[in-house]
Scaffold this motif. Structure first.
Motif, PDB file in Angstrom:
ATOM      1  N   GLY A 118       0.796  -1.220   0.000  1.00 45.00           N
ATOM      2  CA  GLY A 118       0.000   0.000   0.000  1.00 45.00           C
ATOM      3  C   GLY A 118       0.827   1.267   0.000  1.00 45.00           C
ATOM      4  N   ARG A 119       2.135   1.175  -0.118  1.00 45.78           N
ATOM      5  CA  ARG A 119       3.001   2.353  -0.144  1.00 45.78           C
ATOM      6  C   ARG A 119       3.075   2.904  -1.562  1.00 45.78           C
ATOM      7  N   VAL A 120       3.123   4.232  -1.660  1.00 43.14           N
ATOM      8  CA  VAL A 120       3.027   4.893  -2.957  1.00 43.14           C
ATOM      9  C   VAL A 120       4.346   5.571  -3.302  1.00 43.14           C
ATOM     10  N   VAL A 121       4.461   5.937  -4.571  1.00 46.80           N
ATOM     11  CA  VAL A 121       5.610   6.681  -5.083  1.00 46.80           C
ATOM     12  C   VAL A 121       5.111   8.041  -5.544  1.00 46.80           C
ATOM     13  N   ASP A 122       5.635   9.089  -4.961  1.00 47.76           N
ATOM     14  CA  ASP A 122       5.355  10.455  -5.395  1.00 47.76           C
ATOM     15  C   ASP A 122       6.673  11.221  -5.428  1.00 47.76           C
ATOM     16  N   VAL A 123       6.590  12.535  -5.595  1.00 40.89           N
ATOM     17  CA  VAL A 123       7.820  13.323  -5.708  1.00 40.89           C
ATOM     18  C   VAL A 123       8.636  13.238  -4.430  1.00 40.89           C
ATOM     19  N   HIS A 124       7.975  13.281  -3.277  1.00 42.20           N
ATOM     20  CA  HIS A 124       8.712  13.226  -2.016  1.00 42.20           C
ATOM     21  C   HIS A 124       9.304  11.836  -1.770  1.00 42.20           C
TER      22      HIS A 124
END
Length: 553
Positions: free
Chosen positions: A396-402
């Motif tokens: 459930g972990r996501v990838v974004d800019v941070h």
């Protein structure tokens, strides 16, 4: 004795106004927003005609406890109510004059009835003078205006913890995150603290409102990208602008590709430059740990690419913790930045030549290093899809800019960097934040860490255990056959005489002990500490130990 009055102001005569005479006075009459209005007309010293208007509410003029003349807006449209407000102000001034109340309490009492919007404007001005950025001031203004509308803060005296706590509870039901709720509470606390420091309030009414537990309400957990994923992301980011331009819509949902010949050379060059800049933005974020806003604030003059090692200076105003920082750059990243700036300089010279302007010798130091898009998160989502990287993993972990900053911290730990060094590289105030939040445990090589443990081989099946000789130093009992041959006692010569090779018959030993004890019982004279005994048994020196009472009796 104070007075109450309505403020008079002089305004320019409206263009559509009609001047009439009524009761010997000149009046201007005009229409505004469908309503008829009138006001007296006067001639100023320079000969211009002005209309005289009065404020809707009364003002009070009085002398405070320190003897200073003050002008306070009562907020009352009725003259009688305004005079009651003036009486309260004069009573407070008298209390300060005789020492019953302090000047700060008096000032706070005067400000309690002022409109909340006036205090908010003064607070935002204070933030600007204190060096707060425009984005921070805009966020605080939006948050406080929302709280004022929801909690009914019309004046400064309306500030109360009860409505604020009720609003925060309602936001929990509306699925607002704990971190977002804490930002609203922090805005209210900061505003009230400023009011207390400037004698507008005596105490902070929100001091006891508890903060939400952010650790128990984590809405978004980020994951770090692996090295192969990062490589695929950089490749996809550099190619996607040009690939997107080569496609045209078809009748279906998918799009057909076009050849390079269908695009103008200038278009190909421009899209290639955009893709290279985007890939370089991602690489810089991963290899420096900069935040998106910090990277967007960097200028060319903040780079020192000729130093050894190369580094970038982050200004204190652009840093999250408001501290100036020097960030070293890897050699390959510094080389990429040099190539990027050289390419930009070439393009700037070509544009200047085509426009007939002087050719620049170097790039402007105040120019931005990158043109970071405002919607970089959405662009990253498309680049992840082009690179065939899942935005959300099985945890459930996501990838974004941070998440690129989290990849920076995770790669440092994976590379064996000490925790304290990783904390300094990420500019964290607490090492717990570096180790637990910005380190993805899935990317750590736990298997290689286990290889550092010592090998513990098991004995072969059926092998005899190795018998170690007992020395008596580890608490174990020494074998009985050793003590008679080593300990200096009266029986030593007897044992030596009767035992060959430390292996005597037990029955014979018992008999010899009985004979010796019988002899000792007959001799009741005192003996010295060291005794030389001779006889048929050949007893030698007994040593330093005296004869015990049991033996002498």
């Amino acid at each position: 004795m104070g007075t109450v009055f309505k403020k008079r102001s002089f305004r320019t005569l409206p263009a559509s106004a009609e001047i009439i005479s009524k009761g010997g006075r000149r009046l201007a009459r005009w229409a505004a927003k469908g309503k008829a209005k009138s006001a007296p007309v006067v001639i100023t010293a320079n000969g211009a005609e002005r209309i005289v208007t009065e404020s809707r509410t009364y003002f009070a003029k009085y002398r405070d406890g320190g003897g200073k003349v003050r002008l306070v807006a009562t907020g009352c449209r009725d003259e009688r109510a305004a005079r009651m407000r003036l009486s309260e102000l004069e009573r407070t001034a008298e209390r300060v004059r005789i020492g019953v109340a302090t000047a700060a309490e008096s000032s706070a009492g005067d400000c309690r009835r002022d409109p909340f919007a006036e205090h908010l404007d003064a607070y935002l001005t204070h933030l600007e003078l204190d060096g707060a950025c425009k984005e921070h001031r805009s966020t605080r203004k939006r948050q406080l205006n929302r709280l004022a509308a929801a909690c009914g803060w019309r004046t400064l005296g309306d500030l109360d913890a009860g409505p604020l706590a009720d609003w925060l509870i309602c936001q929990v039901r509306d699925k607002m995150g704990a971190r977002t709720r804490n930002t609203y509470l922090s805005a209210a606390l900061a505003f009230a603290n400023w009011a207390v420091e400037h004698d507008r309030l005596t105490v902070n009414p929100f001091a006891r409102v508890p903060k939400a537990d952010e650790s128990a309400d984590v809405r978004r957990q980020r994951r770090a990208l692996t090295e192969p994923e990062l490589q695929r992301l950089l490749t996809a980011a550099s190619r996607r602008p040009l690939d997107a331009a080569r496609t045209v819509p078809t009748t279906g949902k998918r799009r057909a590709r076009k050849d390079n010949a269908d695009l103008q050379p200038e278009t190909v060059e421009r899209l290639t430059l955009i893709g290279r800049e985007r890939a370089l933005i991602y690489k810089t974020l991963v290899l420096t740990g900069l935040r998106r806003g910090e990277l967007a604030s960097l200028t060319i003059g903040q780079l020192s690419l000729d130093a050894d090692p190369a580094y970038v200076e982050l200004a204190a105003a652009d840093s999250k913790n408001r501290e100036r920082a020097t960030l070293p750059l890897r050699a390959d990243l510094a080389a990429d930045l040099r190539s990027w700036l050289s390419q930009r300089l070439t393009l700037a010279r070509d544009e200047a030549c085509n426009a007939g302007r002087p050719t620049p010798l170097r790039l402007d130091a105040s120019a931005r290093l990158f043109d970071v898009p405002a919607k970089l998160c959405k662009i990253l989502a498309r680049d992840l899809e082009a690179a065939d990287i899942a935005k959300r993993d099985d945890r459930g972990r996501v990838v974004d800019v941070h998440a690129l900053r989290q990849s920076f911290g995770t790669l440092l730990s994976k590379g064996g960097v000490s925790p304290r060094t990783a904390q300094a590289a990420m500019r964290h105030s607490k090492i717990d934040l570096t180790m637990n939040v910005y380190t993805d445990p899935r990317l750590l090589d736990v298997g290689a860490a286990l290889d550092t443990l010592p090998a513990l081989p098991l004995p072969a099946p059926g092998a005899e255990p190795h018998a170690a000789r007992a020395t008596g130093t580890d608490g174990r009992t020494v074998a009985p056959t050793v003590a008679p041959t080593v300990a200096p006692t009266r029986h030593k010569s007897v044992l030596n005489e009767t035992s060959e090779g430390n292996s005597a018959d037990p029955a014979q030993l018992i008999k010899l002990f009985q004979q010796f004890n019988a002899t000792s019982c007959q001799d009741t004279t005192k003996k010295p500490l060291t005794i030389a005994v001779s006889g048929s048994m050949g007893l030698g020196v007994t040593g330093l130990e005296p004869v015990t009472p049991s033996l002498s009796s």
